[in-house]
Every structure is written in C-alpha cells, then in structure tokens.
Scaffold this motif. Structure first.
Motif, short mmCIF file in Angstrom:
data_model
loop_
_atom_site.label_atom_id
_atom_site.label_comp_id
_atom_site.label_asym_id
_atom_site.label_seq_id
_atom_site.Cartn_x
_atom_site.Cartn_y
_atom_site.Cartn_z
N UNK A 1 3.97 3.87 -12.87
CA UNK A 1 3.93 5.71 -12.00
C UNK A 1 3.50 5.43 -11.67
N UNK A 2 2.14 5.19 -11.74
CA UNK A 2 1.06 5.56 -10.84
C UNK A 2 1.50 5.19 -9.44
N UNK A 3 1.84 4.03 -9.08
CA UNK A 3 2.24 3.84 -7.25
C UNK A 3 3.00 4.44 -7.00
N UNK A 4 4.90 4.80 -7.77
CA UNK A 4 4.56 5.69 -7.35
C UNK A 4 4.81 7.49 -6.67
N UNK A 5 3.52 7.58 -7.86
CA UNK A 5 3.08 8.87 -7.22
C UNK A 5 1.75 8.62 -6.45
N UNK A 6 1.52 7.97 -5.99
CA UNK A 6 -0.06 7.35 -4.66
C UNK A 6 1.06 6.99 -3.96
N UNK A 7 2.04 6.67 -3.92
CA UNK A 7 3.06 5.79 -2.52
C UNK A 7 4.41 6.74 -1.96
N UNK B 1 -4.99 7.81 -0.49
CA UNK B 1 -5.73 6.35 -1.02
C UNK B 1 -7.00 7.18 -2.09
N UNK B 2 -7.62 6.29 -3.11
CA UNK B 2 -8.57 6.63 -3.19
C UNK B 2 -9.56 5.60 -2.42
N UNK B 3 -9.56 4.69 -1.83
CA UNK B 3 -10.74 3.84 -1.14
C UNK B 3 -9.72 3.04 0.46
N UNK B 4 -11.07 3.63 1.02
CA UNK B 4 -10.79 3.40 3.43
C UNK B 4 -9.53 1.88 2.31
N UNK C 1 -16.68 -1.79 -6.19
CA UNK C 1 -16.39 -0.84 -6.55
C UNK C 1 -15.86 -1.93 -7.53
N UNK C 2 -15.37 -3.21 -7.49
CA UNK C 2 -14.89 -3.80 -8.17
C UNK C 2 -15.78 -4.20 -9.12
N UNK D 1 -9.56 4.29 -10.66
CA UNK D 1 -7.23 3.93 -10.83
C UNK D 1 -7.64 3.10 -10.44
N UNK D 2 -7.97 2.81 -8.54
CA UNK D 2 -7.35 2.55 -7.75
C UNK D 2 -7.53 0.84 -8.14
#
Length: 379
Positions: free
Chosen positions: A31-37, A310-313, A326-327, A356-357
């Motif tokens: 669901x996160x992937x579909x929401x993001x992309x 996207x949350x990160x460049x 961040x990682x 979250x990313x």
C-alpha cells in the motif's frame, strides 16, 4: 480523503497480483508503494532501485506477467476469482485494517463478503457442548442477517461453518484456495464452493504452515464486526485472533466456562481482561448493536494514487550521502526485538517521510520484517 473504489482493468489486475506476490513486499509495503508511485505498475518499475538502496545486491524482481496470468487462469479453472483491495466487491471491513491483503482469492458466493460479519473461533479439540454452542450461535446469527466467518479448522470452526450453511458462512483458509486443510474437511470445502465462500490471501498451491495461521487469524477478525471465542486454551490461536480483533478496533466476545476445563481458561481470561461475556446469539447481537448502526471505524488503508513525491532525493553524490546517513541512523535504532514505528519516528532526528522511505527500502532488501501492531524488527 480516500481514493474512490473502482474495478481494475485486466492489465492493472496483473500488476496488482505481480506486486502482491513479490518477495519482501508485504501488505503494508504494498500500500505504501502504490500510494507513493500512483499505481502498482509504476511501483514494480521502481522495485529494483529501491531494493538496491536498501542493501540488496540483486535487484528485487516481481513474478513475470506470464506467471501472473497462469495464476489467474488456474484460479478461474477451479471457479474462483481474484479481487483487489481497491475494488468495490472487496470486503469493506477488511479494507479498513492497516495490513489489508492487496489481493484476495474467492471461491463461492461473493456477496457473502459484503454483508456484516461475525467471527466465531475456538478450540480444535472442542467439547460436544462447545461444538453445539458454536453451531447454534452461528445458525441464529445467520438468521439475523450476518455472515459467519471462521478459520476452517477442526472443532469450533467447523461447527460454526456447519451451523451457518443455510444462511451463509465464510471460511478464511491458511493456505492456497485449492488446498483443503484439514483433509477431513474435504466435504465441508465442497459445500463452501456451492453455498458458502472460501477466501485465501496466499497463492494457489500454498501449503498451510505455522507462519500462515496468524496471518489468517487477522483476516477473520478484520472481516468481522466482532469475534466470539468459544473454548480456548491459554496458549491458542483463538487468543491471537482475539488480540488482533482488539488491535483492529473490533469487539471481542467470549463464552465463559468451567475453571476446571483447560479449554475454558483462555475465554475466562479474556472476560477478566474486558471481553464481553456472551452465552447466546442474542447476547452477541446486543453487544454489536452500536457497530451495526455505524459500521466502520477507521479509514481504509491507502490503495490508490495519493502523493507521488519522494522523501529522499533521487540522485547525485549529495543525495547518496544523505541517504546513507539516514539509513545509518535508522539501522542504529533497530534490533531483532520488535520496535514500534511510532517510537522510531519520535526518536530519529529525521522527518517522518525520510524514515518511512528508509524502512521501505530496508524491507524490500530483506533486512527488516514487519510485525503485528505496526512494529518492525531487524533480520
């Protein structure tokens, strides 16, 4: 504001199935992937790079279009069909839980999944009185307009299905839709295909194993307005179902029993902990009256286009350095002991989208695992 439900095209259905069957892509990540992309197809294209960022050497690959087509064709051959979580005929109550399955396989009377539901679960080694209670309660709840959901196990589950056949019962299977388990319920399975409904999250051919049963249990509770427990030992799958029901905002109801019977100890403990004591279908209907007048409870999980940011460049040496920092900050706070995502968000000196990313990339790389209750653990 949630995305309106709509039927998928055949191409979209294949994309949903491919993404759902991809290793390391669980329901929440899906669901996160579909929401993001914005679509399952776009998410599939992004998978190799996302998993590489999380530390996976070989890019994550979903099943091929041909493999997905073969699963749909095999499902159609046994009379089943696939429904996606964004479609109108997906069970509304189930769509409201955080980890709703992206796709479900259905066999039988699909309309039973759209009616209000009550779950009935309990001991596999149930007593004669317990099985009679389950049959009678299921029959009376069915006559009151409910679909009775259970887990197709021996004992209480089987009795509940039998009691509700005349009005409609739904069985959540722990394996694939084509696997009958336990084997002695083969006759019950045949009846389900004709006058009930069988539901499975797993792909066809999946044999039930220990890790599948908690996943099945969350579906029983997620489908239901409330879950009735009839006979359960202190360490039993029925208590897992009850806990998941409480976490999902469903009502937990339990039939009391003799303190001398180990099969009653779990139910009695539930009642001491705040579960509603019930001794008949009438008690269940009284307890569920508020939910019947205002059924669900929380917004559905994101299942369609939202923000595509996207949350990160995405590129450049500076972006890679930021991503690595961040990682490292997230990994430093994780361990094999499950950690609440909310706690991680509070503790990290990073914005929630960045955290979250990073979690998404780590999960796709197979480095973390999601646990019940929105918790994660390091693998």
């Amino acid at each position: 504001m949630t995305t309106p439900r709509r039927p998928l095209s055949e191409a979209e259905r294949l994309d949903w199935l491919r993404l759902a069957r991809t290793d390391a892509v669980g329901p929440i990540t899906f669901h996160h992937l579909v929401s993001r992309y914005g679509s399952a197809g776009a998410a599939i294209e992004a998978l190799p790079e996302l998993s590489r960022r999380g530390g996976r050497r070989a890019g994550l690959k979903p099943p091929s279009v041909a493999e997905a087509k073969r699963e749909l064709e095999a499902l159609a051959r046994i009379g089943g069909r696939l429904v996606a979580a964004c479609e109108p005929d997906y069970p509304e109550a189930l769509a409201a839980i955080e980890d709703a399955p992206p796709v479900l396989s259905l066999l039988g009377r699909g309309e039973l999944a759209t009616r209000p539901m009550v779950g009935i679960v309990g001991a596999r080694n149930a007593s004669l009185n317990g099985r009679r209670m389950a049959r009678d309660m299921a029959r009376e709840l069915g006559e009151a307009g409910f679909t009775v959901a259970s887990g197709f196990a021996r004992g209480i589950d089987t009795a509940a299905h039998e009691g509700a056949f005349a009005t409609g019962t739904l069985a959540v299977l722990a394996g694939g839709l084509d696997i009958v388990y336990p084997p002695e319920n083969a006759g019950l399975y045949d009846r389900l295909g004709q006058s009930g409904l069988a539901v499975a999250e797993c792909a066809l051919g999946t044999q039930p194993t220990a890790r599948h049963f908690p996943r099945r249990n969350r579906l029983i509770s997620g489908l239901s307005l409330g879950v009735v427990v009839i006979e359960a030992a202190l360490r039993s799958g029925s208590l897992i179902t009850a806990r998941m029901a409480a976490e999902q905002g469903r009502q937990v109801l339990a039939v009391p029993g003799s303190p001398l019977d180990p099969r009653a100890q779990g139910c009695n403990r539930l009642i001491r902990g705040g579960a509603t004591l019930v001794e008949s279908a009438e008690h269940v209907l009284e307890a569920l009256a508020p939910q019947i007048s205002a059924p669900l409870l929380r917004e559905p999980s994101p299942m369609g286009p939202r923000s595509h940011s996207t949350a990160l460049p995405e590129g450049g040496d500076g972006a890679e350095a930021d991503r690595a920092r961040a990682m490292a900050e997230v990994l430093e706070r994780l361990s094999p002991t499950p950690t609440a995502v909310d706690e991680l968000l509070r503790d990290c000196q990073l914005s929630p989208p960045v955290v979250l990313t990073v979690l998404l990339e780590l999960e796709l790389a197979g480095r973390i695992e999601r646990q019940p209750g929105n918790r994660i653990s390091l693998l």
